[in-house]
Design a protein around this motif. Structure first.
Motif, PDB file in Angstrom:
ATOM      1  N   GLU A  68      54.252  -0.382  56.835  1.00 24.33           N
ATOM      2  CA  GLU A  68      53.664  -0.294  58.171  1.00 24.33           C
ATOM      3  C   GLU A  68      54.754  -0.058  59.227  1.00 24.33           C
ATOM      4  N   GLN A  69      55.883  -0.738  59.086  1.00 21.40           N
ATOM      5  CA  GLN A  69      56.993  -0.525  60.016  1.00 21.40           C
ATOM      6  C   GLN A  69      57.535   0.900  59.902  1.00 21.40           C
ATOM      7  N   LEU A  70      57.672   1.386  58.663  1.00 24.38           N
ATOM      8  CA  LEU A  70      58.160   2.752  58.470  1.00 24.38           C
ATOM      9  C   LEU A  70      57.210   3.778  59.083  1.00 24.38           C
ATOM     10  N   ASP A  71      55.913   3.532  58.962  1.00 24.54           N
ATOM     11  CA  ASP A  71      54.926   4.436  59.572  1.00 24.54           C
ATOM     12  C   ASP A  71      55.099   4.488  61.087  1.00 24.54           C
ATOM     13  N   VAL A  72      55.282   3.330  61.698  1.00 26.69           N
ATOM     14  CA  VAL A  72      55.482   3.262  63.155  1.00 26.69           C
ATOM     15  C   VAL A  72      56.800   3.930  63.538  1.00 26.69           C
ATOM     16  N   MET A  73      57.845   3.684  62.759  1.00 24.56           N
ATOM     17  CA  MET A  73      59.147   4.299  63.035  1.00 24.56           C
ATOM     18  C   MET A  73      59.048   5.824  63.002  1.00 24.56           C
ATOM     19  N   LYS A  74      58.340   6.354  62.038  1.00 24.96           N
ATOM     20  CA  LYS A  74      58.194   7.805  61.904  1.00 24.96           C
ATOM     21  C   LYS A  74      57.318   8.369  63.027  1.00 24.96           C
ATOM     22  N   LYS A  75      56.181   7.720  63.256  1.00 24.29           N
ATOM     23  CA  LYS A  75      55.239   8.205  64.269  1.00 24.29           C
ATOM     24  C   LYS A  75      55.894   8.281  65.654  1.00 24.29           C
ATOM     25  N   PHE A  76      56.529   7.186  66.060  1.00 25.87           N
ATOM     26  CA  PHE A  76      57.119   7.169  67.396  1.00 25.87           C
ATOM     27  C   PHE A  76      58.483   7.851  67.431  1.00 25.87           C
ATOM     28  N   GLY A  77      59.156   7.869  66.295  1.00 28.96           N
ATOM     29  CA  GLY A  77      60.406   8.615  66.216  1.00 28.96           C
ATOM     30  C   GLY A  77      60.176  10.101  66.441  1.00 28.96           C
ATOM     31  N   ASP A  78      59.094  10.630  65.882  1.00 23.61           N
ATOM     32  CA  ASP A  78      58.744  12.033  66.094  1.00 23.61           C
ATOM     33  C   ASP A  78      58.401  12.306  67.556  1.00 23.61           C
ATOM     34  N   LEU A  96      55.953  -4.146  65.724  1.00 24.78           N
ATOM     35  CA  LEU A  96      56.472  -3.645  64.451  1.00 24.78           C
ATOM     36  C   LEU A  96      57.778  -2.875  64.662  1.00 24.78           C
ATOM     37  N   TRP A  97      57.813  -2.067  65.705  1.00 26.37           N
ATOM     38  CA  TRP A  97      59.006  -1.287  66.041  1.00 26.37           C
ATOM     39  C   TRP A  97      60.187  -2.214  66.336  1.00 26.37           C
ATOM     40  N   ARG A  98      59.939  -3.212  67.182  1.00 19.51           N
ATOM     41  CA  ARG A  98      61.011  -4.128  67.582  1.00 19.51           C
ATOM     42  C   ARG A  98      61.606  -4.831  66.367  1.00 19.51           C
ATOM     43  N   ARG A  99      60.745  -5.312  65.484  1.00 18.78           N
ATOM     44  CA  ARG A  99      61.219  -6.007  64.279  1.00 18.78           C
ATOM     45  C   ARG A  99      61.968  -5.049  63.344  1.00 18.78           C
ATOM     46  N   ALA A 100      61.469  -3.851  63.198  1.00 20.47           N
ATOM     47  CA  ALA A 100      62.121  -2.862  62.337  1.00 20.47           C
ATOM     48  C   ALA A 100      63.490  -2.468  62.888  1.00 20.47           C
ATOM     49  N   MET A 101      63.571  -2.282  64.203  1.00 21.63           N
ATOM     50  CA  MET A 101      64.848  -1.910  64.817  1.00 21.63           C
ATOM     51  C   MET A 101      65.873  -3.033  64.682  1.00 21.63           C
ATOM     52  N   LEU A 102      65.416  -4.274  64.717  1.00 19.98           N
ATOM     53  CA  LEU A 102      66.318  -5.414  64.529  1.00 19.98           C
ATOM     54  C   LEU A 102      66.906  -5.404  63.116  1.00 19.98           C
ATOM     55  N   VAL A 103      66.061  -5.159  62.125  1.00 21.48           N
ATOM     56  CA  VAL A 103      66.514  -5.082  60.735  1.00 21.48           C
ATOM     57  C   VAL A 103      67.500  -3.926  60.570  1.00 21.48           C
ATOM     58  N   LEU A 104      67.140  -2.759  61.092  1.00 25.15           N
ATOM     59  CA  LEU A 104      67.998  -1.580  60.990  1.00 25.15           C
ATOM     60  C   LEU A 104      69.320  -1.800  61.715  1.00 25.15           C
ATOM     61  N   GLU A 105      69.262  -2.392  62.887  1.00 19.40           N
ATOM     62  CA  GLU A 105      70.483  -2.622  63.666  1.00 19.40           C
ATOM     63  C   GLU A 105      71.441  -3.562  62.940  1.00 19.40           C
ATOM     64  N   ASN A 106      70.927  -4.644  62.393  1.00 22.62           N
ATOM     65  CA  ASN A 106      71.791  -5.581  61.670  1.00 22.62           C
ATOM     66  C   ASN A 106      72.448  -4.917  60.464  1.00 22.62           C
ATOM     67  N   ALA A 107      71.677  -4.142  59.726  1.00 20.20           N
ATOM     68  CA  ALA A 107      72.213  -3.461  58.543  1.00 20.20           C
ATOM     69  C   ALA A 107      73.234  -2.391  58.934  1.00 20.20           C
ATOM     70  N   ALA A 108      72.958  -1.644  59.991  1.00 22.68           N
ATOM     71  CA  ALA A 108      73.869  -0.586  60.430  1.00 22.68           C
ATOM     72  C   ALA A 108      75.154  -1.164  61.028  1.00 22.68           C
ATOM     73  N   LYS A 109      75.061  -2.304  61.698  1.00 27.28           N
ATOM     74  CA  LYS A 109      76.261  -2.965  62.221  1.00 27.28           C
ATOM     75  C   LYS A 109      77.174  -3.401  61.077  1.00 27.28           C
TER      76      LYS A 109
END
Length: 116
Positions: A68-78, A96-109
């Motif tokens: 569900e987070q990936l779907d939101v990331m793709k939809k709004f990313g586009d 969903l976006w906020r939580r997904a970005m937090l996960v991505l940000e921590n991993a990318a950092k």
């Protein structure tokens, strides 16, 4: 060219946050796939498209990102924008976006792609 010029030439610019990384990834994928022919920014980044794709896949397979987070990331990313929490129809997507970005940000950092 001096060694200082060469070093400056190859210094990669880190992302400011996960949203910037995500939007860069989607835009670069569209360029790679031939959807867009012009490239407006030639900034060298600390990662490659495959690195980001692998990270997203690992986060999904480990359960840290949901489908569900990936779907939101793709939809709004586009759309090149984040969902807005104050727009009723986008309220859930914004969470969903906020939580997904937090996960991505921590991993990318951890990988040194985002400024600390």
């Amino acid at each position: 060219m001096t060694s200082q010029n060469i070093q400056t030439l190859y210094t990669a610019e880190k992302f400011q946050n996960a949203e910037q990384l995500w939007f860069w990834f989607l835009y670069s994928k569209s360029v790679q796939n031939g959807f867009l022919r012009t490239r407006t920014n030639c900034t060298k980044r600390p990662c490659e498209l495959l690195d980001v794709e692998s990270l997203i896949t690992k986060l999904y397979l480990s359960g840290r990102l949901t489908e569900e987070q990936l779907d939101v990331m793709k939809k709004f990313g586009d759309r090149r924008r984040a969902p807005h929490q104050y727009i009723w129809a986008e309220n859930r997507a914004a969470d969903l976006w906020r939580r997904a970005m937090l996960v991505l940000e921590n991993a990318a950092k951890q990988r040194g792609w985002i400024e600390q």
